[in-house]
Design a protein around this motif. Structure first.
Motif, PDB file in Angstrom:
ATOM      1  N   THR A   6       9.913   4.335  -3.709  1.00  0.00           N
ATOM      2  CA  THR A   6       8.734   4.349  -4.578  1.00  0.00           C
ATOM      3  C   THR A   6       9.071   3.799  -5.961  1.00  0.00           C
ATOM      4  O   THR A   6       8.301   3.013  -6.530  1.00  0.00           O
ATOM      5  CB  THR A   6       8.189   5.785  -4.700  1.00  0.00           C
ATOM      6  N   THR A  10       7.550   0.348  -7.638  1.00  0.00           N
ATOM      7  CA  THR A  10       6.931   0.370  -8.964  1.00  0.00           C
ATOM      8  C   THR A  10       7.624  -0.596  -9.910  1.00  0.00           C
ATOM      9  O   THR A  10       6.967  -1.326 -10.667  1.00  0.00           O
ATOM     10  CB  THR A  10       6.976   1.802  -9.543  1.00  0.00           C
ATOM     11  N   LEU A  54       3.161  -4.596  -1.820  1.00  0.00           N
ATOM     12  CA  LEU A  54       2.122  -3.615  -1.504  1.00  0.00           C
ATOM     13  C   LEU A  54       2.110  -3.282  -0.018  1.00  0.00           C
ATOM     14  O   LEU A  54       1.849  -2.140   0.370  1.00  0.00           O
ATOM     15  CB  LEU A  54       0.756  -4.133  -1.943  1.00  0.00           C
ATOM     16  N   SER A  55       2.404  -4.269   0.815  1.00  0.00           N
ATOM     17  CA  SER A  55       2.466  -4.018   2.252  1.00  0.00           C
ATOM     18  C   SER A  55       3.588  -3.047   2.591  1.00  0.00           C
ATOM     19  O   SER A  55       3.424  -2.170   3.442  1.00  0.00           O
ATOM     20  CB  SER A  55       2.671  -5.330   2.991  1.00  0.00           C
ATOM     21  N   GLY A  57       4.791  -0.828   0.493  1.00  0.00           N
ATOM     22  CA  GLY A  57       4.438   0.465  -0.084  1.00  0.00           C
ATOM     23  C   GLY A  57       3.384   1.216   0.700  1.00  0.00           C
ATOM     24  O   GLY A  57       3.464   2.435   0.864  1.00  0.00           O
ATOM     25  N   HIS A  58       2.383   0.519   1.211  1.00  0.00           N
ATOM     26  CA  HIS A  58       1.293   1.174   1.935  1.00  0.00           C
ATOM     27  C   HIS A  58       1.525   1.232   3.442  1.00  0.00           C
ATOM     28  O   HIS A  58       0.729   1.822   4.163  1.00  0.00           O
ATOM     29  CB  HIS A  58      -0.031   0.461   1.663  1.00  0.00           C
ATOM     30  N   ARG A  59       2.580   0.574   3.904  1.00  0.00           N
ATOM     31  CA  ARG A  59       2.907   0.515   5.335  1.00  0.00           C
ATOM     32  C   ARG A  59       1.712   0.016   6.147  1.00  0.00           C
ATOM     33  O   ARG A  59       1.300   0.622   7.128  1.00  0.00           O
ATOM     34  CB  ARG A  59       3.357   1.869   5.842  1.00  0.00           C
ATOM     35  N   ASN A  60       1.192  -1.134   5.706  1.00  0.00           N
ATOM     36  CA  ASN A  60       0.018  -1.701   6.344  1.00  0.00           C
ATOM     37  C   ASN A  60       0.273  -3.189   6.594  1.00  0.00           C
ATOM     38  O   ASN A  60       0.723  -3.906   5.701  1.00  0.00           O
ATOM     39  CB  ASN A  60      -1.203  -1.516   5.436  1.00  0.00           C
ATOM     40  N   TYR A  63      -1.721  -6.579   4.664  1.00  0.00           N
ATOM     41  CA  TYR A  63      -1.222  -7.243   3.475  1.00  0.00           C
ATOM     42  C   TYR A  63      -0.345  -8.445   3.822  1.00  0.00           C
ATOM     43  O   TYR A  63      -0.302  -9.424   3.091  1.00  0.00           O
ATOM     44  CB  TYR A  63      -0.437  -6.272   2.595  1.00  0.00           C
TER      45      TYR A  63
END
Length: 92
Positions: A6, A10, A54-55, A57-60, A63
């Motif tokens: 994290t 950031t 961001l991908s 970080g969000h595990r998606n 992105y």
């Protein structure tokens, strides 16, 4: 997600934000059209990297697809802008 990951996400997003601000300054104040084209290309690259971070970080996976589209459109627009700066026309 661990605190280290994290913090790294950031930090990376902060670095990309600072670098993008500096690129926008070059885009606005650039003394020549070539500087503006390279600044715009670097701005596309920063947007792609932000989407990848961001991908993570969000595990998606969505992105990643957006980052691929940004890279594709960034390459095509950079080639078109470079051709326009060199020759004054895009379509021959």
């Amino acid at each position: 997600m661990s605190t280290l990951v994290t913090g790294a996400i950031t930090f990376a997003l902060g670095c990309y934000a600072l670098a993008s601000i500096l690129v926008i300054v070059r885009l606005v104040r650039g003394p020549s059209a070539q500087d503006r084209v390279s600044a715009l290309d670097l701005l596309y690259f920063h947007a792609m990297l932000v989407m990848l971070v961001l991908s993570i970080g969000h595990r998606n996976d969505v992105y990643f697809e957006a980052a691929l589209l940004i890279a594709l459109f960034g390459f095509v627009s950079s080639a078109a802008l470079a051709k326009f700066v060199l020759r004054g026309e895009v379509i021959e």
